[in-house]
Design an enzyme around this catalytic site. Sequence first.
Site, short mmCIF file in Angstrom:
data_model
loop_
_atom_site.label_atom_id
_atom_site.label_comp_id
_atom_site.label_asym_id
_atom_site.label_seq_id
_atom_site.Cartn_x
_atom_site.Cartn_y
_atom_site.Cartn_z
N TYR A 146 -3.52 -10.94 -2.68
CA TYR A 146 -3.70 -9.87 -3.45
C TYR A 146 -3.99 -10.15 -5.04
O TYR A 146 -4.99 -9.54 -5.52
CB TYR A 146 -2.28 -9.10 -3.40
N GLU A 153 -12.24 -8.86 -7.95
CA GLU A 153 -12.73 -7.53 -8.38
C GLU A 153 -12.90 -7.16 -9.73
O GLU A 153 -13.95 -6.72 -10.41
CB GLU A 153 -11.66 -6.40 -7.67
C1 LIG Z 1 -12.32 5.95 -8.19
C2 LIG Z 1 -12.17 4.62 -8.76
C3 LIG Z 1 -10.84 4.09 -8.13
C4 LIG Z 1 -10.57 2.84 -8.92
C5 LIG Z 1 -8.89 2.56 -8.76
C6 LIG Z 1 -8.72 1.28 -9.43
C7 LIG Z 1 -7.31 0.72 -9.43
C8 LIG Z 1 -6.87 0.01 -8.16
C9 LIG Z 1 -5.70 -0.71 -8.38
C10 LIG Z 1 -5.42 -1.73 -7.14
C11 LIG Z 1 -6.49 -2.37 -6.45
C12 LIG Z 1 -6.12 -3.11 -5.02
C13 LIG Z 1 -7.30 -3.88 -4.87
C14 LIG Z 1 -7.39 -4.49 -3.53
O1 LIG Z 1 -8.73 -4.09 -3.13
C15 LIG Z 1 -7.36 -6.04 -3.45
C16 LIG Z 1 -7.14 -6.59 -2.20
O2 LIG Z 1 -6.70 -5.76 -1.13
S1 LIG Z 1 -7.11 -8.32 -2.30
C17 LIG Z 1 -6.69 -8.64 -0.69
C18 LIG Z 1 -5.34 -8.66 -0.56
N1 LIG Z 1 -4.69 -7.34 -0.07
C19 LIG Z 1 -3.69 -7.27 0.86
O3 LIG Z 1 -2.94 -8.24 1.08
C20 LIG Z 1 -3.46 -5.77 1.01
C21 LIG Z 1 -1.99 -5.64 1.14
N2 LIG Z 1 -1.70 -4.32 1.16
C22 LIG Z 1 -1.53 -3.41 2.15
O4 LIG Z 1 -1.87 -3.86 3.19
C23 LIG Z 1 -1.47 -2.01 1.74
O5 LIG Z 1 -0.63 -2.01 1.03
C24 LIG Z 1 -1.67 -1.07 2.91
C25 LIG Z 1 -2.87 -1.26 3.16
C26 LIG Z 1 -1.48 0.24 2.17
C27 LIG Z 1 -0.72 -1.43 4.07
O6 LIG Z 1 0.63 -0.93 3.60
P1 LIG Z 1 1.45 -0.37 4.88
O7 LIG Z 1 2.60 0.59 4.16
O8 LIG Z 1 0.86 0.17 5.95
O9 LIG Z 1 2.36 -1.57 5.28
P2 LIG Z 1 2.56 -2.18 6.69
O10 LIG Z 1 1.35 -2.96 7.23
O11 LIG Z 1 3.76 -2.94 6.71
O12 LIG Z 1 2.93 -0.96 7.74
C28 LIG Z 1 3.61 -0.18 7.77
C29 LIG Z 1 4.13 0.46 9.27
O13 LIG Z 1 2.86 1.24 9.42
C30 LIG Z 1 2.56 0.57 10.77
N3 LIG Z 1 0.92 0.80 10.60
C31 LIG Z 1 0.34 0.79 9.34
N4 LIG Z 1 -1.08 0.99 9.64
C32 LIG Z 1 -1.61 0.89 11.13
C33 LIG Z 1 -2.38 0.82 11.71
N5 LIG Z 1 -3.54 0.96 11.18
N6 LIG Z 1 -2.22 0.74 13.07
C34 LIG Z 1 -1.14 0.62 13.52
N7 LIG Z 1 0.39 0.75 12.78
C35 LIG Z 1 -0.02 0.73 11.57
C36 LIG Z 1 2.70 -0.63 10.87
O14 LIG Z 1 2.91 -1.41 11.83
C37 LIG Z 1 4.35 -0.66 9.98
O15 LIG Z 1 5.03 0.00 11.12
P3 LIG Z 1 6.35 -0.46 11.42
O16 LIG Z 1 7.35 0.27 10.20
O17 LIG Z 1 6.97 0.33 12.90
O18 LIG Z 1 6.57 -1.96 11.52
#
Ligand SMILES: CCCCCCCCCCCCC[C@@H](O)CC(=O)SCCNC(=O)CCNC(=O)[C@H](O)C(C)(C)COP(=O)(O)OP(=O)(O)OC[C@H]1O[C@@H](n2cnc3c(N)ncnc32)[C@H](O)[C@@H]1OP(=O)(O)O
Length: 224
Positions: A146, A153
């Site tokens: 992250y 970015e």
């Molecule tokens: C107009 C201009 C706008 C400009 C804005 C500028 C400000 C921006 C500031 C922030 C910038 C961020 C930049 C970013 O691009 C940088 C990077 O990504 S660098 C690479 C590293 N990144 C990461 O590691 C990302 C980690 N973060 C995430 O994954 C996210 O927070 C998120 C994508 C939202 C995922 O979070 P979530 O809440 O979904 O967590 P979980 O994965 O633990 O899932 C929770 C439960 O939901 C189920 N789930 C979720 N999605 C799915 C799916 N697609 N299919 C099936 N199931 C899904 C998951 O299994 C969990 O279920 P359970 O609780 O039952 O286990």
Amino acid sequence: MNNLDTWVFLEFSFENYPFSFFSRWLVLAIAMARFYMQKGTYKGLYKTIQKTLKFFQTFAVLEVVHCAVVRTSVLVTGVQVSSRIFMVWFITHSIKQIQNEESVILFLVVWTVTEITRYSFYTFNLLNHLPYFIKWARYNFFIILYPVGVAGELLTIYAALPYVKKTGIFSLRLPNKYNVSFDYYYFLIIVMASYIPLFPQLYFHMLWQRRKVLHGEVIVEKDD
Ligand SMILES: CCCCCCCCCCCCC[C@@H](O)CC(=O)SCCNC(=O)CCNC(=O)[C@H](O)C(C)(C)COP(=O)(O)OP(=O)(O)OC[C@H]1O[C@@H](n2cnc3c(N)ncnc32)[C@H](O)[C@@H]1OP(=O)(O)O
């Protein structure tokens, strides 16, 4: 089912889309690795993979739609997806001079590793056969990836600033018939500054998820 129905089913059904996203990012990883092995340089890599990247990352808006069916925050997902789409279309696509910057390769590699890990986690989770290593990787890799991705970015936006200033791209100067002015250069500075309050929220969200999933702690998160 005809071909179109099959495609729509594979792309948009909730059960299948994690796998389709996983395979897309894998395709991108293979394309990047092949390019580097053949050319021995990252120069020109963005140009080669840009169409695939734009297509895949734009499709990520579906993630916001899927917030209706998965236990995830629409706010966190929305910020994550919109910042990536902004990077793809309004920075790297629009400002060609920065496409060979190391920082572009940095965030591309980080996004790719992250998404392959994340979507393989969702896929195996839905199949109820989740190998521990994938679960561990999902909730540990982000600790390093992250901040590194964010650094990539921010450095890319920073590298774009001189070109934005010189060309006046996306800016609207007075006088004009709408009588409004907009300076994309200062807008980008505001975007960079907005990482300061927004990024910690995304990072802490993941730390909370990590504690919940890996250590079984129940944390009540204030949400939208
Ligand atoms: C107009 C201009 C706008 C400009 C804005 C500028 C400000 C921006 C500031 C922030 C910038 C961020 C930049 C970013 O691009 C940088 C990077 O990504 S660098 C690479 C590293 N990144 C990461 O590691 C990302 C980690 N973060 C995430 O994954 C996210 O927070 C998120 C994508 C939202 C995922 O979070 P979530 O809440 O979904 O967590 P979980 O994965 O633990 O899932 C929770 C439960 O939901 C189920 N789930 C979720 N999605 C799915 C799916 N697609 N299919 C099936 N199931 C899904 C998951 O299994 C969990 O279920 P359970 O609780 O039952 O286990």
